[in-house]
Design a protein around this motif. Structure first.
Motif, PDB file in Angstrom:
ATOM      1  N   VAL A 132      57.268   1.723 -39.618  1.00 22.39           N
ATOM      2  CA  VAL A 132      57.122   2.895 -38.526  1.00 22.39           C
ATOM      3  C   VAL A 132      55.676   3.096 -38.542  1.00 22.39           C
ATOM      4  CG1 VAL A 132      57.785   5.258 -37.358  1.00 22.39           C
ATOM      5  CG2 VAL A 132      59.559   3.221 -37.884  1.00 22.39           C
ATOM      6  N   LEU A 133      55.365   3.632 -39.972  1.00 25.78           N
ATOM      7  CA  LEU A 133      54.172   4.318 -40.079  1.00 25.78           C
ATOM      8  C   LEU A 133      53.126   3.378 -40.039  1.00 25.78           C
ATOM      9  CD1 LEU A 133      55.380   6.663 -42.988  1.00 25.78           C
ATOM     10  CD2 LEU A 133      54.439   7.324 -40.858  1.00 25.78           C
ATOM     11  N   GLU A 134      53.062   2.089 -40.353  1.00 28.91           N
ATOM     12  CA  GLU A 134      52.087   0.899 -40.240  1.00 28.91           C
ATOM     13  C   GLU A 134      51.887   0.850 -39.164  1.00 28.91           C
ATOM     14  OE1 GLU A 134      53.379  -2.197 -42.992  1.00 28.91           O
ATOM     15  OE2 GLU A 134      52.400  -1.192 -44.770  1.00 28.91           O
ATOM     16  N   ALA A 135      52.816   0.625 -38.187  1.00 31.58           N
ATOM     17  CA  ALA A 135      52.650   0.441 -36.629  1.00 31.58           C
ATOM     18  C   ALA A 135      52.005   1.570 -36.011  1.00 31.58           C
ATOM     19  CB  ALA A 135      54.206   0.060 -36.066  1.00 31.58           C
ATOM     20  N   GLY A 169      47.183   7.288 -34.973  1.00 31.16           N
ATOM     21  CA  GLY A 169      48.655   7.458 -34.343  1.00 31.16           C
ATOM     22  C   GLY A 169      49.054   8.755 -35.111  1.00 31.16           C
ATOM     23  N   TRP A 170      48.910   8.903 -36.281  1.00 35.87           N
ATOM     24  CA  TRP A 170      49.266  10.008 -37.344  1.00 35.87           C
ATOM     25  C   TRP A 170      48.706  11.180 -37.008  1.00 35.87           C
ATOM     26  CZ3 TRP A 170      53.337  11.236 -40.519  1.00 35.87           C
ATOM     27  CH2 TRP A 170      53.217  12.286 -41.120  1.00 35.87           C
ATOM     28  N   LEU A 171      47.366  11.002 -36.975  1.00 34.99           N
ATOM     29  CA  LEU A 171      46.410  12.139 -36.828  1.00 34.99           C
ATOM     30  C   LEU A 171      46.726  12.533 -35.287  1.00 34.99           C
ATOM     31  CD1 LEU A 171      42.958  10.825 -38.159  1.00 34.99           C
ATOM     32  CD2 LEU A 171      44.843  12.369 -39.100  1.00 34.99           C
ATOM     33  N   ALA A 172      47.097  11.712 -34.261  1.00 35.62           N
ATOM     34  CA  ALA A 172      47.200  12.157 -32.944  1.00 35.62           C
ATOM     35  C   ALA A 172      48.660  13.323 -32.799  1.00 35.62           C
ATOM     36  CB  ALA A 172      47.522  11.168 -32.094  1.00 35.62           C
ATOM     37  N   LEU A 173      49.560  13.103 -33.974  1.00 33.80           N
ATOM     38  CA  LEU A 173      50.832  13.916 -33.997  1.00 33.80           C
ATOM     39  C   LEU A 173      50.370  15.293 -34.249  1.00 33.80           C
ATOM     40  CD1 LEU A 173      53.147  11.858 -36.138  1.00 33.80           C
ATOM     41  CD2 LEU A 173      53.201  12.300 -33.784  1.00 33.80           C
ATOM     42  N   MET A 225      49.161   3.793 -45.137  1.00 35.00           N
ATOM     43  CA  MET A 225      49.924   4.629 -44.244  1.00 35.00           C
ATOM     44  C   MET A 225      51.382   4.882 -44.818  1.00 35.00           C
ATOM     45  SD  MET A 225      48.462   5.238 -41.627  1.00 35.00           S
ATOM     46  CE  MET A 225      49.807   6.124 -40.909  1.00 35.00           C
ATOM     47  N   GLY A 226      52.061   4.219 -45.892  1.00 34.39           N
ATOM     48  CA  GLY A 226      53.376   4.587 -46.385  1.00 34.39           C
ATOM     49  C   GLY A 226      53.366   5.965 -47.134  1.00 34.39           C
ATOM     50  N   ASN A 227      52.075   6.355 -47.522  1.00 38.66           N
ATOM     51  CA  ASN A 227      51.910   7.430 -48.062  1.00 38.66           C
ATOM     52  C   ASN A 227      52.276   8.891 -47.231  1.00 38.66           C
ATOM     53  OD1 ASN A 227      50.840   6.737 -50.669  1.00 38.66           O
ATOM     54  ND2 ASN A 227      49.163   6.644 -49.992  1.00 38.66           N
ATOM     55  N   TYR A 233      49.805  13.391 -50.532  1.00 37.60           N
ATOM     56  CA  TYR A 233      50.591  12.677 -51.305  1.00 37.60           C
ATOM     57  C   TYR A 233      50.259  11.370 -51.321  1.00 37.60           C
ATOM     58  CZ  TYR A 233      55.132  11.698 -53.151  1.00 37.60           C
ATOM     59  OH  TYR A 233      56.076  11.411 -54.174  1.00 37.60           O
ATOM     60  N   GLN A 234      50.171  10.499 -52.594  1.00 37.75           N
ATOM     61  CA  GLN A 234      50.030   9.034 -52.843  1.00 37.75           C
ATOM     62  C   GLN A 234      51.039   8.662 -53.745  1.00 37.75           C
ATOM     63  OE1 GLN A 234      45.837   8.498 -53.915  1.00 37.75           O
ATOM     64  NE2 GLN A 234      46.121   6.494 -54.570  1.00 37.75           N
TER      65      GLN A 234
END
Length: 195
Positions: free
Chosen positions: A173-176, A181-185, A133-135, A123-124
């Motif tokens: 939240v996503l930028e922080a 961090g996203w990949l670690a989820l 990161m907002g995507n 998604y973009q």
């Protein structure tokens, strides 16, 4: 197996498992949608996986799921996630398809009663870079059409102070969190070997 052979598509059970994991870890875990926890906890989300491998097949599945959601009460099924494991993997194709999805909603006379939100692994948002990161707020393991009841959405929004702040909060939240961090989820699709 031939080295050049394409891996088999994931089973419906795997697609649903991956999607529930994304919902629990990202959408609910990061509170990207403050309305998701309640319907998930009450078991009111219907997961439908279409085997369709072309847009016409996806439209047929969408027609069926829209009709089913409209016939059932919100106490039986509040929302539906239509998951596409075999079609519209390219985000631009998926994005183009959304016009056909909206036209179907209109043709069925369900605009104003139901609405369609969209999620995709790539998604973009317009005007953003692919790695923005907002995507990630709209990234799911598989292309997904989220069928929502307008009435349920209105009721949820009415109980939430400043609903317009949700998007801005999600970006923060996503930028922080950042991409590591996203990949670690671990909220992507299962690798072919795990299917």
């Amino acid at each position: 197996m031939d080295a050049a052979a394409k891996p088999s598509p994931p089973t419906a059970a795997v697609v649903i498992r991956d999607t529930v994991q994304w919902l629990e870890r990202a959408v609910i875990g990061l509170n990207l949608c403050p309305f998701a926890k309640g319907v998930h906890a009450k078991g009111l989300i219907h997961y439908a996986v279409t085997p369709a491998d072309d847009p016409a097949g996806v439209l047929a599945a969408l027609r069926s799921e829209l009709a089913a959601l409209d016939t059932l009460s919100a106490q039986q099924r509040d929302t539906t996630l239509l998951l596409l494991a075999n079609c519209l993997q390219d985000f631009l194709d998926f994005n183009d398809f959304l016009g056909d999805a909206e036209a179907l909603l209109e043709d069925m006379g369900l605009a104003g009663t139901l609405q369609i939100a969209s999620f995709h692994p790539r998604y973009q948002f317009a005007g953003t870079a692919p790695d923005d990161m907002g995507n990630c707020s709209n990234r799911a393991p598989y292309p997904c059409l989220h069928l929502l009841r307008e009435e349920s959405l209105d009721r949820a929004v009415a109980t939430f102070p400043e609903p317009q702040s949700i998007f801005e909060r999600n970006i923060q939240v996503l930028e922080a969190l950042g991409m590591p961090g996203w990949l670690a989820l671990d909220v992507g699709p299962s690798p072919p070997g795990a299917r």
